[in-house]
Scaffold this active site. Structure first.
Site, PDB file in Angstrom:
ATOM      1  N   GLU A 320     -18.412   3.004 -14.516  1.00  0.00           N
ATOM      2  CA  GLU A 320     -17.358   2.963 -13.537  1.00  0.00           C
ATOM      3  C   GLU A 320     -15.955   2.464 -14.066  1.00  0.00           C
ATOM      4  O   GLU A 320     -15.037   2.968 -14.221  1.00  0.00           O
ATOM      5  CB  GLU A 320     -17.961   2.219 -12.446  1.00  0.00           C
ATOM      6  CG  GLU A 320     -16.867   1.710 -11.231  1.00  0.00           C
ATOM      7  CD  GLU A 320     -16.522   3.200 -10.439  1.00  0.00           C
ATOM      8  OE1 GLU A 320     -17.358   3.597  -9.715  1.00  0.00           O
ATOM      9  OE2 GLU A 320     -15.298   3.443 -10.584  1.00  0.00           O
ATOM     10  N   ASP A 324     -12.395   4.267 -14.770  1.00  0.00           N
ATOM     11  CA  ASP A 324     -11.353   3.845 -14.141  1.00  0.00           C
ATOM     12  C   ASP A 324     -10.178   3.799 -15.065  1.00  0.00           C
ATOM     13  O   ASP A 324      -9.077   4.227 -14.881  1.00  0.00           O
ATOM     14  CB  ASP A 324     -11.726   2.679 -13.344  1.00  0.00           C
ATOM     15  CG  ASP A 324     -12.413   2.912 -12.165  1.00  0.00           C
ATOM     16  OD1 ASP A 324     -12.814   3.988 -12.007  1.00  0.00           O
ATOM     17  OD2 ASP A 324     -12.904   1.783 -11.417  1.00  0.00           O
ATOM     18  N   SER A 538     -14.560   7.643  -6.839  1.00  0.00           N
ATOM     19  CA  SER A 538     -14.191   6.717  -7.877  1.00  0.00           C
ATOM     20  C   SER A 538     -13.368   7.337  -9.201  1.00  0.00           C
ATOM     21  O   SER A 538     -12.695   6.627  -9.847  1.00  0.00           O
ATOM     22  CB  SER A 538     -15.476   6.355  -8.877  1.00  0.00           C
ATOM     23  OG  SER A 538     -16.111   5.202  -8.404  1.00  0.00           O
TER      24      SER A 538
END
Ligand SMILES: *[C@@H]1O[C@H](CO)[C@@H](O)[C@H](O)[C@H]1NC(C)=O
Ligand SMILES: *[C@@H]1O[C@H](CO)[C@@H](O)[C@H](O)[C@H]1NC(C)=O
Ligand SMILES: *[C@@H]1O[C@H](CO)[C@@H](O)[C@H](O)[C@H]1NC(C)=O
Ligand SMILES: *[C@@H]1O[C@H](CO)[C@@H](O)[C@H](O)[C@H]1NC(C)=O
Ligand SMILES: *[C@@H]1O[C@H](CO)[C@@H](O)[C@H](O)[C@H]1NC(C)=O
Ligand SMILES: *[C@@H]1O[C@H](CO)[C@@H](O)[C@H](O)[C@H]1NC(C)=O
Ligand SMILES: *[C@@H]1O[C@H](CO)[C@@H](O)[C@H](O)[C@H]1NC(C)=O
Ligand SMILES: *[C@@H]1O[C@H](CO)[C@@H](O)[C@H](O)[C@H]1NC(C)=O
Length: 628
Positions: A320, A324, A538
Site C-alpha cells: 500500500e 501510494d 487505493s
C-alpha cells in the site's frame, strides 16, 4: 448510577509516582451520571472477558466545538465558486476561533477530571483546546465514564480491542462533550490495495542489484504518444496515467509552494529503495525523489527501511505504502511529497494476552497535523472502514475535523472502498435487525471530503471490476450523513433513474459517494525490488490526488487560491472537466450494484480528471510546453 470501588495498589503502581493522581475515592460529580452514548457491538466482534487490570487507555475527549455551524458556513462560502469569498481560506487562528470550546465547557471538563484524581499536568490539548488527551489505567477510565471495558475479539482475524459499548457522563457535561474514544468505536481502517501478486513476465526486473527494469516508456521517436501507444490494461504506468489524464506535458511551476501528502497507517511505509527503482524505470526524470520525499513519523509510526521479514512480505506489508508514493511521485513530480506515518499509542507493548492497542488513527493524525506550520494542499488517504463500525456521534465528530482542513484550503481525498456496494456475504445491517443492506464506507460518507472510486480500460474507461479478486469500485449512500446541499440536484436524478431498483437496501436521503474516480486496476508497483500489479481505489486515490495537486500548481502559479474543499466547485462547474464513465457497476452484496450512468453515479462519481479541461474551466493557463 455510580461506579464505585477501590483500586488495587497494583493499578496505582502504574501511575506516575509521587503525584496525587488517583485516590480511589468515590467518583465526584456535581450532577448525576446518565448514559451519554451507546452503540451496538458490530457483528463479528465477540466479548471475551473484562479488560486486563493493567491495561492503559489513551483517552481522547472531544469538547464541543463552540461555533461549528459558523465554521461550516465559512467552509461553504470559501468553497462556493459563486460566493464573493470564494478561495479566501481561513488561517489556523481563524479556525480556532470557531472551534474553541466555551470557557464553561472547558472549565467543567477540567474540574470533573481533577475532582476524580486526574493530574491536570498530564493532559495534552490541541491548539484550540477542542481535544483533550490523557493516558489512564482502565479502572480509572471506567470510573470516569461509569462503564466497564471488555476485551472483544474479531471472529475472523483474531484482533482484540478493549471497548465499552455504552458510557456515561455527569449530566452537566452532556452538552459540553461530543465524543470520547476509545469507547464504542470498533472502526479499524483497512488498506484498500488488492495485489495481483503475479510478477509481470515481460517486465521482470533484470535483477534487483542492477535495479533496472526494462520498461517501454513510450514509442521511441514519438514526442506526444497517444493513449493507445502507452496504455496497456495489464500494467498501468505513470506515463499511461499522465497521457490519459493530460498532465504529461505540464511542467509544475511552483513546487515547494505547492505540496502533496499521503497517509500511512497500520505500519505501512514507503520503501525508499523500491520507490527509487520504480521512478528510475517509470519516471526517470524523478528518480532522485525516491530518496528525498519527507517522511513524518507520528505516534511511533513505522518507517522500516530495512528488508522485510518473510512474514511481513507474506502479509504484503508496504505494498500500500509503495503504491501510494510511487503513483503520486510518478505523476506530480517535482511537487514535494510528505508521507505521514501514523502509529498507535506511544508505549504499547503487544503480547498474547494484551489486546491490540487501537487508538483512533485519524484522530492521532489530525491532532498532529493541526500543530504543523505547513500542511500540503492535497492529502491522499487509501484507508476506510464500514460506516456502521463507527458510532454516529464519533463519525460526526471526525467528519467535523475534516471540515477544518477544507476551510483552510486543503483537499482531502479518500478511497471509496474495494467491494462495490458491500462485500458479498457481509451485507448485514448492524442496527439490531440483521437486515440485508448495502454497506457504506467511512470516511467516504463524510460530506466534507472528496471520495475517489476506480475505473479500468481506456477507450472508454469503465467502472473497475476484477473477477480474479472481486475488486469493485466502492460506492453508495451514507446512513449517517444526510445529502449535502451540493448534491441536491445531481443525486436525486440518479436515484430517480433507478426506478426503485435496490430500494430498501440503501438510504436514498444520505450523502452519495464517490465524487470522482481514476484508474485503479493493475497498477505497476515496485515491491521488494520487483514489479507487481495492484488493484484498488487505493491506486485511484493517489492518482486523482496527484492530478488535482497539479491543478493547484497551475492555480497558485496564476496567483489564485488552491482548490481547498473541492466538492462545491465540482458539483457546480468543474464536473465538466471530468471524463464521464457510463458503464460498469459497483458489484457487491451478491448484486450488480449501482450502475455507472451518464452524469454522476455512486460508482465513479463524475468520472476521471481531464487536466487541460479542468484548467480551462478554472480559467488558468497550463503554461505547458505543448501549448500552441
Ligand atoms: C499488453 O501487455 C500484454 C502483456 O505484456 C501483451 O501481451 C499485450 O500484447 C499488450 N497489449 C497491447 C495492445 O500492447
Ligand atoms: C511558464 O513556466 C516557465 C518555467 O516554469 C516560466 O519561466 C514562464 O515564465 C511561465 N510562463 C508563463 C506564461 O507563466
Ligand atoms: C505493527 O508492528 C507491530 C510491531 O512491529 C506489530 O506488533 C503489529 O502487529 C503490527 N501491526 C499491523 C497492523 O501490522
Ligand atoms: C527496501 O526494501 C528492500 C527490498 O526488500 C530492502 O533491501 C531494503 O533494505 C529496504 N529499505 C531500503 C531503505 O532500501
Ligand atoms: C442477528 O444475528 C446475530 C448473530 O448471528 C444473532 O445473535 C442475533 O440474534 C440476530 N438478531 C436478530 C434480530 O435476528
Ligand atoms: C435497519 O437497517 C435496514 C437496512 O438499512 C433498514 O431498512 C431498517 O429500516 C433499519 N431499521 C431500523 C430499526 O433502523
Ligand atoms: C438515512 O439517512 C438519514 C439522513 O442522514 C438518517 O437520518 C436516517 O437515520 C437514515 N436511515 C437509516 C435507516 O439509517
Ligand atoms: C440546491 O442547493 C443550491 C445551493 O444551496 C440552491 O441554490 C438550489 O436551489 C438547490 N436546488 C434544489 C433543487 O434544491
Amino acid at each position: 448510577m455510580w461506579a464505585l470501588g477501590l483500586l488495587s495498589l497494583a493499578v496505582l503502581g502504574d501511575v506516575a509516582c509521587g503525584k496525587p493522581v488517583y485516590t480511589g475515592d468515590k467518583v465526584q460529580s456535581r450532577t448525576p451520571y446518565a448514559v451519554k452514548d451507546s452503540y451496538d457491538v458490530p457483528a463479528k466482534w465477540t466479548r471475551e472477558g473484562p479488560a486486563p487490570e493493567d491495561h492503559h487507555i489513551t483517552l481522547s475527549i472531544g469538547l464541543k466545538q463552540s461555533r461549528f455551524g459558523d465554521l461550516e458556513k465559512q467552509l461553504m462560502e470559501v468553497s462556493d465558486p459563486d460566493h464573493p469569498r470564494y478561495g479566501q481560506h481561513l488561517t489556523p487562528e481563524e479556525v480556532s476561533k470557531y472551534i474553541r470550546p466555551t470557557e464553561e465547557a472547558s472549565d467543567d471538563v477540567h474540574e470533573w477530571l481533577s475532582d476524580n484524581g486526574v493530574d491536570l499536568d498530564t493532559l495534552s490539548h490541541t491548539q484550540a483546546g477542542d481535544w483533550i488527551t490523557v493516558r489512564l489505567p482502565v479502572k480509572q477510565v471506567e470510573q470516569l465514564l461509569d462503564t466497564e471495558y471488555s476485551v472483544y475479539k474479531h471472529d475472523e482475524d483474531g484482533t482484540r480491542m478493549v471497548r465499552a459499548p455504552e458510557w456515561s457522563l455527569p449530566r452537566h457535561l452532556h452538552g459540553h462533550v461530543d465524543a470520547i474514544q476509545p469507547t464504542n468505536s470498533f472502526s479499524r481502517p483497512s488498506k484498500l490495495s488488492k495485489p495481483n501478486m503475479k510478477r509481470s513476465s515481460t517486465l521482470k526486473p533484470v535483477s534487483k542489484a542492477e535495479g533496472a527494469l526494462r520498461v517501454p516508456l513510450g514509442t521511441p521517436g514519438v514526442q506526444h504518444p497517444t493513449v493507445s501507444q502507452v496504455c496497456n490494461t495489464s500494467l498501468v504506468t505513470p506515463l499511461c496515467l499522465r497521457t490519459l489524464y493530460g498532465t504529461v506535458d505540464y511542467v509544475p511551476q511552483v513546487p515547494g509552494q505547492n505540496q502533496i501528502a499521503l497517509c500511512n497507517y497500520l505500519n505501512e511505509t514507503n520503501n525508499r529503495s523500491d520507490v527509487s527503482i520504480f521512478l528510475q524505470n517509470f519516471r526517470p526524470d524523478a528518480a532522485g525523489a525516491g530518496q528525498q520525499f519527507t517522511i513524518d513519523i507520528i505516534a511511533n509510526g513505522q518507517n522500516q527501511q530495512t528488508p522485510l521479514s518473510a512474514t511481513q512480505l507474506g502479509n504484503g506489508q508496504d505494498i500500500e505504502g509503495n503504491l501510494d508514493a510511487e503513483t503520486i511521485l510518478g505523476i506530480s513530480y517535482p511537487t514535494p511529497l510528505t508521507a505521514y506515518n501514523t502509529g498507535g499509542s506511544p508505549d504499547f507493548i503487544p503480547d498474547v494476552n494484551t489486546p491490540t492497542d487501537t487508538n483512533e488513527p485519524y484522530l492521532t493524525w489530525i491532532t498532529f497535523v493541526e500543530g504543523q506550520s505547513s500542511v500540503p494542499q492535497v492529502i491522499s488517504t487509501s484507508y476506510d472502514d464500514d460506516e456502521q463500525t463507527v458510532p454516529p456521534s464519533f463519525a460526526a465528530r471526525v467528519c467535523q475535523e475534516f471540515a477544518k482542513f477544507g476551510v483552510q484550503g486543503h483537499t482531502l481525498l479518500f478511497a471509496s472502498g474495494d467491494s462495490g456496494v458491500g462485500p458479498t456475504g457481509g451485507c448485514t445491517s448492524n442496527n439490531g435487525t440483521n437486515a440485508t443492506a448495502f454497506i457504506p464506507e467511512f470516511p467516504s460518507t463524510c460530506p466534507y471530503i472528496t471520495s475517489v472510486g476506480a475505473t479500468k480500460n481506456f477507450a472508454p474507461e469503465v467502472a473497475a471490476f476484477d473477477s480474479s479478486n472481486n475488486f469493485a469500485s466502492g460506492g453508495g449512500f451514507s446512513n449517517y450523513f444526510a445529502r449535502p446541499y451540493y448534491q441536491n440536484t445531481t443525486v436525486p436524478q440518479y436515484i430517480a433513474s433507478l426506478n426503485g431498483e435496490y430500494a430498501g437496501l440503501f438510504n436514498a436521503s444520505g450523502r452519495g459517494y464517490p465524487d470522482i474516480s481514476a484508474q485503479g486496476q493493475r497498477f505497476a508497483v515496485v515491491y521488494d525490488g520487483e514489479v507487481i500489479s495492484v488493484d484498488g481505489t487505493s491506486a485511484a486515490t493517489p492518482a486523482a490526488s496527484a492530478v488535482l495537486s497539479l491543478v493547484n500548481d497551475a492555480l497558485i502559479a496564476a496567483g489564485k487560491s488552491p482548490l481547498g474543499f473541492f466538492n462545491p466547485l465540482l458539483y457546480k462547474t468543474a464536473y465538466a472537466g471530468f471524463n464521464d464513465i457510463t458503464s460498469g457497476s459497483a458489484i457487491g452484496c451478491g448484486t450488480n450494484g449501482f450502475a455507472a450512468k451518464a452524469g454522476w453515479d455512486p460508482v465513479t462519481g463524475f468520472g476521471t480528471p481531464n487536466f487541460p479541461k479542468i484548467l480551462s474551466i478554472l480559467g488558468v493557463p497550463t503554461n505547458s510546453s505543448s501549448t500552441t
